[in-house]
Design an enzyme around this catalytic site. Structure first.
Site, PDB file in Angstrom:
ATOM      1  N   LEU A  71       0.874  -1.167   0.000  1.00 37.66           N
ATOM      2  CA  LEU A  71       0.000   0.000   0.000  1.00 37.66           C
ATOM      3  C   LEU A  71       0.917   1.225   0.000  1.00 37.66           C
ATOM      4  O   LEU A  71       1.777   1.368   0.868  1.00 37.66           O
ATOM      5  CB  LEU A  71      -0.892  -0.009   1.244  1.00 37.66           C
ATOM      6  CG  LEU A  71      -2.180   0.806   1.224  1.00 37.66           C
ATOM      7  CD1 LEU A  71      -3.075   0.426   0.052  1.00 37.66           C
ATOM      8  CD2 LEU A  71      -2.942   0.628   2.528  1.00 37.66           C
ATOM      9  N   ASP A  72       0.755   2.098  -0.999  1.00 35.75           N
ATOM     10  CA  ASP A  72       1.627   3.260  -1.141  1.00 35.75           C
ATOM     11  C   ASP A  72       1.609   4.130   0.114  1.00 35.75           C
ATOM     12  O   ASP A  72       0.592   4.194   0.819  1.00 35.75           O
ATOM     13  CB  ASP A  72       1.193   4.118  -2.331  1.00 35.75           C
ATOM     14  CG  ASP A  72       1.388   3.402  -3.659  1.00 35.75           C
ATOM     15  OD1 ASP A  72       2.230   2.497  -3.725  1.00 35.75           O
ATOM     16  OD2 ASP A  72       0.698   3.776  -4.639  1.00 35.75           O
ATOM     17  N   PRO A  73       2.725   4.844   0.401  1.00 39.09           N
ATOM     18  CA  PRO A  73       2.748   5.730   1.571  1.00 39.09           C
ATOM     19  C   PRO A  73       1.624   6.770   1.579  1.00 39.09           C
ATOM     20  O   PRO A  73       1.096   7.102   2.645  1.00 39.09           O
ATOM     21  CB  PRO A  73       4.117   6.410   1.466  1.00 39.09           C
ATOM     22  CG  PRO A  73       4.971   5.417   0.749  1.00 39.09           C
ATOM     23  CD  PRO A  73       4.052   4.756  -0.247  1.00 39.09           C
TER      24      PRO A  73
END
Length: 315
Positions: free
Chosen positions: A48-50
């Site tokens: 999950l992207d930052p």
């Protein structure tokens, strides 16, 4: 002769369904959870992207053996597309690369949505974890290279508009493994002739987990603090924090379940096949899981009424 070092941490096993906050990377989140639980081993099921928030299932201990089953699970995202700008990363992190004064009407957006449902071909973002000639695409992109990433097949089961305004639209999507929501925003923006990028992204479900399983970093930190020893000689009490762990077998609801006796479980754990008993027991199955007293014993195949273990669980 070198001696193998003793494993550090507790042999805690199960799934932790983290509500990841914006700004924290997936690897950072796994490290944090591993420390909070003092776990021997931990890993996540799907990056999950930052800049994204929401569900990041984290496997502890023996549950890491079931990561592929959660990785393959359907996912639900709620995301906002801001119109008028395309960015290098297809989200807020990268610089603007294209602009447009045009803004799409809701009717125009709805008209292109059917193109993005069902089985479609999608090109991942330049800034993605896809490997090109052994290197991550985002590493090449950061060095200024334009990477030729081949389109691949993904499946989108549902795409709905939740809210709409002149400059942005909020969508909800059900999708399969490998779908990039950032690519969806980029491609829709190009089709609408106005460009677009993701300005907010939240993952709300990863099958078989739901929002009811969510736990936050703050809740886990409070639970760990509650188990802190009072004196120097005391030991940490992990009872409170362990209450948040979901049983490893939850990840395998998609597989046929075979209940076995304690005696059969002992044989399976030694790698031996056993006869599958019970009126409703399957005779053949490419994959199934064996349980004893409700606890996961192994994943294996059923051939001619025999359960043959492939991956054994000790906890």
């Amino acid at each position: 002769m070198s001696r193998r070092g003793k494993k550090k941490g507790r042999p805690v096993s199960g799934w932790l369904v983290l509500d990841k906050p914006v700004g924290m990377g997936s690897t950072e989140a796994v490290s944090k959870i591993k420390w909070l639980f003092n776990a021997e081993k931990a890993g996540h099921a799907g990056t999950l992207d930052p800049l994204a928030s929401g569900m990041l299932p984290i496997a502890l201990g023996e549950a890491t053996k079931t990561v592929p089953y959660v990785m393959d699970g359907a996912k639900v995202y709620r995301f906002t597309v801001s119109w008028g700008e395309e960015r290098s990363t297809d989200d807020l992190e990268g610089p603007v690369t294209k602009t447009s004064d045009k803004r799409p009407s809701e009717e125009e957006i709805r008209a292109v949505m059917p193109k993005y449902t069902g089985v479609i071909m999608q090109t991942p973002p330049q800034f993605s974890a896809i490997k090109i000639a052994g290197e991550r695409a985002y590493d090449l992109a950061r060095e200024g290279e334009t990477v030729d990433i081949p389109a691949r097949e993904v499946e989108i089961g549902r795409l709905e508009i939740i809210e709409n305004s002149a400059d942005r639209t909020v969508f909800e999507i059900d999708c399969g493994k490998g779908t990039y929501v950032r690519s969806l925003a980029r491609d829709m923006g190009r089709d609408l002739g106005c460009f677009g990028h993701i300005s907010e992204l939240r993952r709300t479900e990863v099958d078989p987990f739901t929002a009811e399983d969510f736990v936050t970093i703050a809740e886990l930190e409070a639970a760990r603090t509650a188990g802190q020893p009072e004196g120097e000689e005391g030991k940490w009490d992990f009872t409170a924090i362990d209450e948040f762990v979901v049983d490893t077998s939850a990840a395998l609801d998609c597989l046929p379940q075979v209940a076995v006796t304690d005696e059969a479980a002992s044989k399976i754990r030694l790698g031996n096949p056993v006869i599958v008993r019970g009126r409703d027991a399957p005779v053949e199955a490419e994959e199934a899981c064996a349980t004893a007293r409700g606890k996961l014993v192994a994943i294996g195949a059923i051939e001619q009424g025999m359960f043959k273990p492939k991956r054994v669980f000790t906890a």
